[in-house]
Design a protein around this motif. Structure first.
Motif, PDB file in Angstrom:
ATOM      1  N   PRO A  55       1.074  -0.907  -0.210  1.00  0.00           N
ATOM      2  CA  PRO A  55       0.028   0.003   0.025  1.00  0.00           C
ATOM      3  C   PRO A  55       0.931   1.383  -0.210  1.00  0.00           C
ATOM      4  O   PRO A  55       0.625   1.970  -0.584  1.00  0.00           O
ATOM      5  N   ALA A  56       1.974   1.272   0.388  1.00  0.00           N
ATOM      6  CA  ALA A  56       3.064   2.472   1.206  1.00  0.00           C
ATOM      7  C   ALA A  56       3.781   2.507  -0.380  1.00  0.00           C
ATOM      8  O   ALA A  56       3.322   4.009  -0.930  1.00  0.00           O
ATOM      9  N   ILE A  57       3.510   1.969  -1.642  1.00  0.00           N
ATOM     10  CA  ILE A  57       4.018   2.287  -2.785  1.00  0.00           C
ATOM     11  C   ILE A  57       2.853   2.864  -3.314  1.00  0.00           C
ATOM     12  O   ILE A  57       3.478   3.462  -4.830  1.00  0.00           O
ATOM     13  N   SER A  58       1.873   2.167  -3.554  1.00  0.00           N
ATOM     14  CA  SER A  58       0.173   2.421  -4.421  1.00  0.00           C
ATOM     15  C   SER A  58       0.332   3.639  -4.022  1.00  0.00           C
ATOM     16  O   SER A  58      -0.040   4.832  -4.966  1.00  0.00           O
ATOM     17  N   ALA A  59       0.590   4.480  -2.852  1.00  0.00           N
ATOM     18  CA  ALA A  59      -0.024   5.691  -2.334  1.00  0.00           C
ATOM     19  C   ALA A  59       1.303   6.220  -2.614  1.00  0.00           C
ATOM     20  O   ALA A  59       0.072   7.581  -3.055  1.00  0.00           O
ATOM     21  N   VAL A  60       2.165   6.606  -2.894  1.00  0.00           N
ATOM     22  CA  VAL A  60       3.650   7.206  -2.939  1.00  0.00           C
ATOM     23  C   VAL A  60       3.031   7.370  -4.544  1.00  0.00           C
ATOM     24  O   VAL A  60       2.908   8.118  -5.308  1.00  0.00           O
ATOM     25  N   LEU A 128       8.676  14.027  10.084  1.00  0.00           N
ATOM     26  CA  LEU A 128       8.342  13.991   8.828  1.00  0.00           C
ATOM     27  C   LEU A 128       6.534  14.479   8.922  1.00  0.00           C
ATOM     28  O   LEU A 128       6.302  14.017   9.661  1.00  0.00           O
ATOM     29  N   VAL A 129       6.465  15.884   8.721  1.00  0.00           N
ATOM     30  CA  VAL A 129       4.875  16.449   8.421  1.00  0.00           C
ATOM     31  C   VAL A 129       4.039  15.775   8.302  1.00  0.00           C
ATOM     32  O   VAL A 129       4.362  16.381   6.205  1.00  0.00           O
ATOM     33  N   GLY A 130       2.807  15.545   7.934  1.00  0.00           N
ATOM     34  CA  GLY A 130       2.224  15.218   7.462  1.00  0.00           C
ATOM     35  C   GLY A 130       0.809  16.104   7.646  1.00  0.00           C
ATOM     36  O   GLY A 130       0.652  16.313   8.493  1.00  0.00           O
ATOM     37  N   PRO A 131      -0.606  16.012   7.075  1.00  0.00           N
ATOM     38  CA  PRO A 131      -1.395  16.208   7.131  1.00  0.00           C
ATOM     39  C   PRO A 131      -2.484  16.254   8.445  1.00  0.00           C
ATOM     40  O   PRO A 131      -2.081  14.717   8.537  1.00  0.00           O
ATOM     41  N   ALA A 141      15.790   8.246   8.026  1.00  0.00           N
ATOM     42  CA  ALA A 141      15.063   7.559   7.922  1.00  0.00           C
ATOM     43  C   ALA A 141      13.992   8.756   7.580  1.00  0.00           C
ATOM     44  O   ALA A 141      12.792   7.521   6.926  1.00  0.00           O
ATOM     45  N   LEU A 142      13.470   9.485   7.888  1.00  0.00           N
ATOM     46  CA  LEU A 142      12.654  10.299   7.557  1.00  0.00           C
ATOM     47  C   LEU A 142      12.875  10.635   5.780  1.00  0.00           C
ATOM     48  O   LEU A 142      11.362  10.524   5.486  1.00  0.00           O
ATOM     49  N   LYS A 143      13.736  10.538   5.044  1.00  0.00           N
ATOM     50  CA  LYS A 143      13.720  10.662   4.092  1.00  0.00           C
ATOM     51  C   LYS A 143      12.945   9.276   3.128  1.00  0.00           C
ATOM     52  O   LYS A 143      12.150   9.242   2.622  1.00  0.00           O
ATOM     53  N   LYS A 144      13.414   7.544   3.819  1.00  0.00           N
ATOM     54  CA  LYS A 144      12.307   6.911   3.588  1.00  0.00           C
ATOM     55  C   LYS A 144      11.237   6.775   3.549  1.00  0.00           C
ATOM     56  O   LYS A 144      10.678   6.569   2.472  1.00  0.00           O
ATOM     57  N   PHE A 145      10.929   7.680   4.666  1.00  0.00           N
ATOM     58  CA  PHE A 145       9.733   7.137   5.105  1.00  0.00           C
ATOM     59  C   PHE A 145       8.765   7.922   4.444  1.00  0.00           C
ATOM     60  O   PHE A 145       7.377   7.494   3.803  1.00  0.00           O
ATOM     61  N   ARG A 146       9.681   9.356   3.882  1.00  0.00           N
ATOM     62  CA  ARG A 146       8.339   9.690   3.155  1.00  0.00           C
ATOM     63  C   ARG A 146       8.497   9.773   1.266  1.00  0.00           C
ATOM     64  O   ARG A 146       6.638   9.696   1.248  1.00  0.00           O
ATOM     65  N   ASP A 152       6.149  16.564   4.423  1.00  0.00           N
ATOM     66  CA  ASP A 152       7.505  17.069   4.148  1.00  0.00           C
ATOM     67  C   ASP A 152       8.000  16.769   5.179  1.00  0.00           C
ATOM     68  O   ASP A 152       8.197  16.987   6.279  1.00  0.00           O
ATOM     69  N   ILE A 153       9.253  17.011   4.925  1.00  0.00           N
ATOM     70  CA  ILE A 153      10.987  17.237   6.140  1.00  0.00           C
ATOM     71  C   ILE A 153      11.005  18.513   6.842  1.00  0.00           C
ATOM     72  O   ILE A 153      11.086  19.298   6.312  1.00  0.00           O
TER      73      ILE A 153
END
Length: 168
Positions: A55-60, A128-131, A141-146, A152-153
């Motif tokens: 689901p992560a790849i699909s979401a991105v 890493l900040v999202g809505p 790790a944040l770069k990977k999670f993004r 946004d970091i």
């Protein structure tokens, strides 16, 4: 002349519960074709190739940012969180992996996230900040999670006293 209640075919007056139940069933049946139409082809992309199972790849790929739920965001990053804070203003889960330990924090409203970030700006940290959500971890790790969650970091250099010796 007093107003009479409508009668059904059996001659009885329908009760409110029966009317509500009937409306709920009719509404559900009306939505059924819409949900079936939106379900897609069970793992197949529009071009006929197999879609990603992640689901992560699909979401991105779709440009979607993760929703504000600790368990969902944590699963996108490969973790099953242990909830450590359950409050009206936020929920926070701890993730421990072989590579990194991190926090996933979600907020019921954007204003709570903004207040949290304002307080965190006093410290040297990366997020890493999202809505309505934040992941707190090391920058790598944040770069990977993004790539998995979106967002946004944000980096803060801190405003507190420096630990370095003064030049005097």
């Amino acid at each position: 002349m007093p107003h009479q209640q409508p009668r059904s075919r059996t001659g009885r007056t329908p009760c409110a519960a029966r009317l509500v139940r009937g409306a709920a069933v009719a509404g559900s049946l009306a939505l059924l074709p819409l949900t079936a139409a939106c379900s897609g082809g069970e793992g197949e992309a529009a071009d006929g190739s197999k879609a990603s199972k992640s689901p992560a790849i699909s979401a991105v790929k779709a440009g979607v940012v993760a929703p504000a739920k600790v368990e969902v965001i944590a699963s996108l990053t490969g973790c099953k969180p242990k909830i450590r804070i359950e409050a009206d203003e936020l929920r926070q889960g701890v993730c421990h992996t072989k590579a990194v330990d991190y926090l996933v924090t979600t907020f019921p409203e954007e204003r709570f996230k903004e207040t949290w970030l304002e307080s965190a700006s006093m410290y040297r940290a990366d997020f890493l900040v999202g809505p309505r959500w934040i992941i707190s971890a090391k920058i790598d790790a944040l770069k990977k999670f993004r790539t998995q969650t979106g967002g946004d970091i944000v980096s803060y250099s801190g405003m507190g006293p420096s630990t370095a010796p003064s030049p005097s």
